[in-house]
Design an enzyme around this catalytic site. Structure first.
Site, mmCIF file in Angstrom:
data_model
loop_
_atom_site.group_PDB
_atom_site.id
_atom_site.type_symbol
_atom_site.label_atom_id
_atom_site.label_comp_id
_atom_site.label_asym_id
_atom_site.label_seq_id
_atom_site.Cartn_x
_atom_site.Cartn_y
_atom_site.Cartn_z
ATOM 1 N N CYS A 208 15.580 148.996 79.950
ATOM 2 C CA CYS A 208 15.488 147.988 81.012
ATOM 3 C C CYS A 208 14.217 147.154 80.888
ATOM 4 O O CYS A 208 14.200 145.974 81.268
ATOM 5 C CB CYS A 208 15.542 148.656 82.385
ATOM 6 S SG CYS A 208 17.065 149.589 82.703
ATOM 7 N N LYS B 252 42.817 149.673 74.623
ATOM 8 C CA LYS B 252 41.626 149.067 74.025
ATOM 9 C C LYS B 252 41.918 148.583 72.614
ATOM 10 O O LYS B 252 41.618 147.444 72.239
ATOM 11 C CB LYS B 252 40.477 150.080 73.994
ATOM 12 C CG LYS B 252 39.224 149.579 73.287
ATOM 13 C CD LYS B 252 38.266 150.707 72.956
ATOM 14 C CE LYS B 252 38.769 151.557 71.804
ATOM 15 N NZ LYS B 252 37.758 152.536 71.319
#
Length: 328
Positions: A301, A219
């Site tokens: 959400c 990463k």
């Protein structure tokens, strides 16, 4: 030394998990009932920036903390298991929706991400600053990493010479409270000496040599290559990118409806279909999205513009928001 109590909360880090991951532990001790146990060094473990959250997906354990002499890139057999799928349906609409939500640039990564380190420095020094920031960022919030980099800069230590000539004890004090600050102080010292002696005071210019540095995993290496050298060889996949790509159903194992289990598997699967001009911007885009909307716990959400395209929407405990917007 008191024992670190186990926690029943989902995703918390238990003592045996710490031992199994190879973190520093003391010698075994015997309890009154004859049971042998191990305890974790308090200064290595009880750092507020270490967050192992129960989001249903594996948390990143940077490859740099493992044996750096072994290859940290996927083996051929591992690569073969990653599903080289076609482009997911509506992926452009999803990215456009996320960009719309990220337009305000209000996430921590936008002002304190690793790529911001040393922006005022000459190219050579800036590359080292980016490497330092990336190394410190593991298991640490952006704000804490940014503060540590700022303190190094203020003390004249954000250079190869500065860190190479400093003691580990001094470095430890400056970078505290980043996660695993004792270990990272030792890594910083070793990395600076290697850069000074083997790379003429600069940092390695290829992935293989970057991955050979203590504390540097895939990463970090891809981020350093992308930002420091402007040489895009792969996608920087951190915990946010890994989590969100799995929630969106963008990555999976070949022939199986199963999520990728590690950031490296996610990187391989994502690179198989995502256009290369998206490889660099996808990281800060999804990191900021993960910090503000698609959070590890209680994702928002109800505020997400792309929830209609997300197979994971509203399936985890969500934040109490009534809005359910979407895009066509």
């Amino acid at each position: 030394m008191p024992r670190k109590k186990k926690r029943s909360t989902e995703g918390s880090l238990r003592l045996e998990e710490v031992v199994n991951e190879g973190f520093d532990v003391s010698e075994p001790i015997t309890t009154p009932n004859g049971k042998k146990i191990r305890t974790v060094r308090k200064e290595e473990f009880e750092v507020e920036t270490l967050e192992i959250q129960g989001c249903g997906l594996p948390e990143i354990e940077d490859f740099g903390y493992q044996n750096s002499t072994a290859s940290t890139v996927l083996s051929k057999s591992s690569r073969a298991s990653v599903h080289l799928c076609g482009m997911p349906p509506n992926w452009k609409k999803v990215l456009d929706g996320i960009r719309q939500m990220r337009a305000a640039q209000g996430a921590p990564v936008d002002s304190m991400g690793c790529e911001k380190a040393g922006s005022f420095l000459p190219p050579k020094d800036r590359r080292f600053a980016i490497l330092v920031s990336a190394l410190l960022s593991s298991q640490t919030k952006d704000g804490v990493t940014h503060g540590a980099v700022q303190r190094l800069s203020q003390k004249g230590l954000l250079t190869v010479e500065g860190i190479a000539n400093s003691s580990e004890a001094d470095l430890k004090d400056v970078i505290y409270p980043v996660g695993f600050y004792i270990r990272k102080a030792a890594y910083l010292k070793k990395v600076a000496i290697l850069c000074k002696e083997q790379y003429n005071g600069d940092i390695p210019k290829n992935l293989k040599d970057l991955l050979s540095l203590p504390g540097i995993g895939p990463k970090m290496a891809h981020l350093i290559m992308n930002v420091g050298w402007e040489d895009v060889q792969g996608i920087c996949v951190d915990t946010h990118v890994h989590r969100i790509c799995n929630r969106l159903g963008w990555v999976s194992f070949s022939g199986m409806k199963q999520n990728t289990k590690t950031p490296e598997e996610t990187r391989q699967a994502l690179e198989a279909w995502l256009p290369k001009d998206e490889w660099v911007p996808i990281n800060p885009l999804l990191v900021g999205f993960g910090q503000t909307i698609c959070t590890p716990l209680r994702p928002r959400c109800g505020e997400c513009l792309v929830s209609s395209f997300c197979p994971s929407a509203f399936k985890e405990t969500a934040s109490p928001n009534s809005k359910t917007p979407g895009i066509d």
